[in-house]
Design a protein around this motif. Structure first.
Motif, PDB file in Angstrom:
ATOM      1  N   ASP A 136       1.061  -1.124  -0.046  1.00 56.38           N
ATOM      2  CA  ASP A 136       0.036   0.048  -0.039  1.00 56.38           C
ATOM      3  C   ASP A 136       0.861   1.365   0.041  1.00 56.38           C
ATOM      4  OD1 ASP A 136      -2.374  -1.665  -0.203  1.00 56.38           O
ATOM      5  OD2 ASP A 136      -2.588  -1.455   2.055  1.00 56.38           O
ATOM      6  N   ARG A 137       2.013   1.095   0.332  1.00 49.50           N
ATOM      7  CA  ARG A 137       2.881   2.269   0.651  1.00 49.50           C
ATOM      8  C   ARG A 137       3.567   2.608  -0.932  1.00 49.50           C
ATOM      9  NH1 ARG A 137       7.684   2.791  -0.323  1.00 49.50           N
ATOM     10  NH2 ARG A 137       8.388   4.649   0.914  1.00 49.50           N
ATOM     11  N   LEU A 138       3.384   1.623  -1.841  1.00 49.60           N
ATOM     12  CA  LEU A 138       4.170   1.966  -3.084  1.00 49.60           C
ATOM     13  C   LEU A 138       3.493   3.162  -3.944  1.00 49.60           C
ATOM     14  CD1 LEU A 138       5.637   0.934  -5.614  1.00 49.60           C
ATOM     15  CD2 LEU A 138       3.578  -0.459  -6.368  1.00 49.60           C
ATOM     16  N   CYS A 139       4.244   4.024  -4.307  1.00 44.98           N
ATOM     17  CA  CYS A 139       3.947   5.161  -5.092  1.00 44.98           C
ATOM     18  C   CYS A 139       4.317   5.161  -6.539  1.00 44.98           C
ATOM     19  CB  CYS A 139       4.336   6.412  -4.362  1.00 44.98           C
ATOM     20  SG  CYS A 139       3.833   7.948  -5.043  1.00 44.98           S
ATOM     21  N   ILE A 140       3.461   5.120  -7.312  1.00 51.95           N
ATOM     22  CA  ILE A 140       3.825   5.151  -8.892  1.00 51.95           C
ATOM     23  C   ILE A 140       3.729   6.677  -9.112  1.00 51.95           C
ATOM     24  CG2 ILE A 140       3.305   4.519 -11.032  1.00 51.95           C
ATOM     25  CD1 ILE A 140       2.576   1.892  -9.663  1.00 51.95           C
ATOM     26  N   PRO A 141       4.720   7.491  -9.899  1.00 52.76           N
ATOM     27  CA  PRO A 141       5.830   6.876 -10.344  1.00 52.76           C
ATOM     28  C   PRO A 141       6.909   7.184  -9.505  1.00 52.76           C
ATOM     29  CG  PRO A 141       5.602   9.048 -11.261  1.00 52.76           C
ATOM     30  CD  PRO A 141       4.263   8.792 -10.217  1.00 52.76           C
ATOM     31  N   ARG A 142       7.049   7.638  -8.196  1.00 53.26           N
ATOM     32  CA  ARG A 142       8.076   7.771  -7.393  1.00 53.26           C
ATOM     33  C   ARG A 142       8.907   6.421  -7.092  1.00 53.26           C
ATOM     34  NH1 ARG A 142       6.394   8.002  -1.324  1.00 53.26           N
ATOM     35  NH2 ARG A 142       6.541   5.906  -1.729  1.00 53.26           N
ATOM     36  N   ASP A 143       8.247   5.457  -7.026  1.00 53.61           N
ATOM     37  CA  ASP A 143       9.122   4.131  -6.657  1.00 53.61           C
ATOM     38  C   ASP A 143       9.339   3.264  -7.921  1.00 53.61           C
ATOM     39  OD1 ASP A 143       9.009   4.752  -4.005  1.00 53.61           O
ATOM     40  OD2 ASP A 143       6.866   3.833  -3.708  1.00 53.61           O
ATOM     41  N   MET A 144       8.435   3.220  -8.776  1.00 54.44           N
ATOM     42  CA  MET A 144       8.638   2.674 -10.174  1.00 54.44           C
ATOM     43  C   MET A 144       7.459   2.699 -11.121  1.00 54.44           C
ATOM     44  SD  MET A 144       7.716  -1.358  -8.562  1.00 54.44           S
ATOM     45  CE  MET A 144       8.815  -1.345  -7.175  1.00 54.44           C
ATOM     46  N   SER A 145       7.642   2.410 -12.335  1.00 58.47           N
ATOM     47  CA  SER A 145       6.564   2.563 -13.491  1.00 58.47           C
ATOM     48  C   SER A 145       5.391   1.842 -12.836  1.00 58.47           C
ATOM     49  CB  SER A 145       7.266   1.846 -14.735  1.00 58.47           C
ATOM     50  OG  SER A 145       7.316   0.483 -14.728  1.00 58.47           O
ATOM     51  N   ALA A 146       4.278   2.424 -13.743  1.00 58.76           N
ATOM     52  CA  ALA A 146       3.234   1.677 -13.243  1.00 58.76           C
ATOM     53  C   ALA A 146       2.995  -0.039 -13.736  1.00 58.76           C
ATOM     54  CB  ALA A 146       1.827   2.456 -14.074  1.00 58.76           C
ATOM     55  N   GLN A 147       3.762  -0.404 -14.894  1.00 55.26           N
ATOM     56  CA  GLN A 147       3.594  -1.713 -15.309  1.00 55.26           C
ATOM     57  C   GLN A 147       4.800  -2.369 -14.076  1.00 55.26           C
ATOM     58  OE1 GLN A 147       5.043  -2.198 -18.993  1.00 55.26           O
ATOM     59  NE2 GLN A 147       3.742  -3.508 -19.468  1.00 55.26           N
ATOM     60  N   ALA A 148       5.752  -1.606 -13.648  1.00 56.29           N
ATOM     61  CA  ALA A 148       6.470  -2.520 -12.601  1.00 56.29           C
ATOM     62  C   ALA A 148       5.667  -2.813 -11.275  1.00 56.29           C
ATOM     63  CB  ALA A 148       7.853  -1.720 -12.528  1.00 56.29           C
ATOM     64  N   GLY A 149       5.003  -1.581 -10.912  1.00 54.73           N
ATOM     65  CA  GLY A 149       4.200  -1.683  -9.727  1.00 54.73           C
ATOM     66  C   GLY A 149       2.996  -2.504  -9.715  1.00 54.73           C
ATOM     67  N   GLY A 150       2.479  -2.868 -10.797  1.00 55.36           N
ATOM     68  CA  GLY A 150       1.755  -3.822 -11.048  1.00 55.36           C
ATOM     69  C   GLY A 150       2.075  -5.367 -10.830  1.00 55.36           C
ATOM     70  N   GLU A 151       3.314  -5.572 -11.363  1.00 61.58           N
ATOM     71  CA  GLU A 151       4.017  -6.547 -11.047  1.00 61.58           C
ATOM     72  C   GLU A 151       4.271  -7.015  -9.739  1.00 61.58           C
ATOM     73  OE1 GLU A 151       4.342  -9.218 -13.506  1.00 61.58           O
ATOM     74  OE2 GLU A 151       3.620  -7.859 -14.978  1.00 61.58           O
ATOM     75  N   TYR A 152       4.837  -6.016  -9.299  1.00 61.53           N
ATOM     76  CA  TYR A 152       5.211  -5.883  -7.723  1.00 61.53           C
ATOM     77  C   TYR A 152       4.165  -6.278  -6.857  1.00 61.53           C
ATOM     78  CZ  TYR A 152       7.316  -3.962  -3.393  1.00 61.53           C
ATOM     79  OH  TYR A 152       7.636  -3.926  -2.046  1.00 61.53           O
ATOM     80  N   VAL A 153       3.008  -5.509  -6.988  1.00 54.37           N
ATOM     81  CA  VAL A 153       1.687  -5.521  -6.209  1.00 54.37           C
ATOM     82  C   VAL A 153       1.091  -7.049  -6.354  1.00 54.37           C
ATOM     83  CG1 VAL A 153      -0.635  -4.762  -6.270  1.00 54.37           C
ATOM     84  CG2 VAL A 153       1.076  -3.300  -6.092  1.00 54.37           C
ATOM     85  N   ALA A 154       1.198  -7.598  -7.611  1.00 57.34           N
ATOM     86  CA  ALA A 154       0.643  -8.961  -7.949  1.00 57.34           C
ATOM     87  C   ALA A 154       1.618  -9.849  -7.150  1.00 57.34           C
ATOM     88  CB  ALA A 154       0.886  -9.168  -9.220  1.00 57.34           C
TER      89      ALA A 154
END
Length: 164
Positions: A136-154
């Motif tokens: 939940d603390r993941l912040c796009i695009p601060r932390d990573m791209s939206a696609q990378a964030g989707g993979e990380y969250v999954a």
């Protein structure tokens, strides 16, 4: 180690056939997402100490009773073991991102985890809280791209659901 590719090949081999068109489409999709997964793995690896600390802190903030006498975190040694476990899980999330499948989590984390936690009086909900906070603390695009964030969250959702 299980991945989309190894699972596809194993299934085709077990059936004595070549991979089907849909099998190959699945592999192709996995390959197309590889860049995003590797970006997420790289970001996690470069910042894992902070991720582990924040996740562990969130666990003990939500379940402060764990530091009471007789509980899973009643000594600094036990608290340190909790952070060690969170670090271990996050490395397995990283490995899963690299291989493009849940194999590392399935083989080295999930199998038997609930039974071990029950035996040692370690509430799996506390680990779930750490991973949910991290997710939940993941912040796009601060932390990573939206696609990378989707993979990380999954990947985090996978471990959260497995421990719930």
């Amino acid at each position: 180690m299980k991945s989309v590719m190894t699972t596809t090949i194993s299934a085709a081999d077990a059936a004595g056939r070549f991979p089907s068109s849909s099998d190959l489409e699945s592999v192709q999709g996995n390959i197309q997402r590889a860049g995003a997964r590797l970006e997420a793995a790289e970001k996690l690896a470069s910042n894992h100490e902070a991720v582990v600390k924040e996740g562990g802190d969130a666990c003990f903030a939500k379940y402060s009773y764990l530091k009471n006498a007789g509980e899973a975190g009643d000594s600094q040694e036990k608290v340190n073991k909790c952070y060690r476990d969170v670090d271990h899980y996050m490395r397995l999330v990283n490995y899963s991102l690299v291989v493009g499948g849940t194999g590392p989590l399935d083989e080295w984390a999930i199998a038997g985890a609930r039974e071990v936690y029950r035996t040692l009086n370690l509430p799996s909900a506390s680990y779930v809280a750490a991973f949910a906070f991290t997710r939940d603390r993941l912040c796009i695009p601060r932390d990573m791209s939206a696609q990378a964030g989707g993979e990380y969250v999954a990947a985090l959702d996978y471990i959260i659901n497995a421990l719930t």
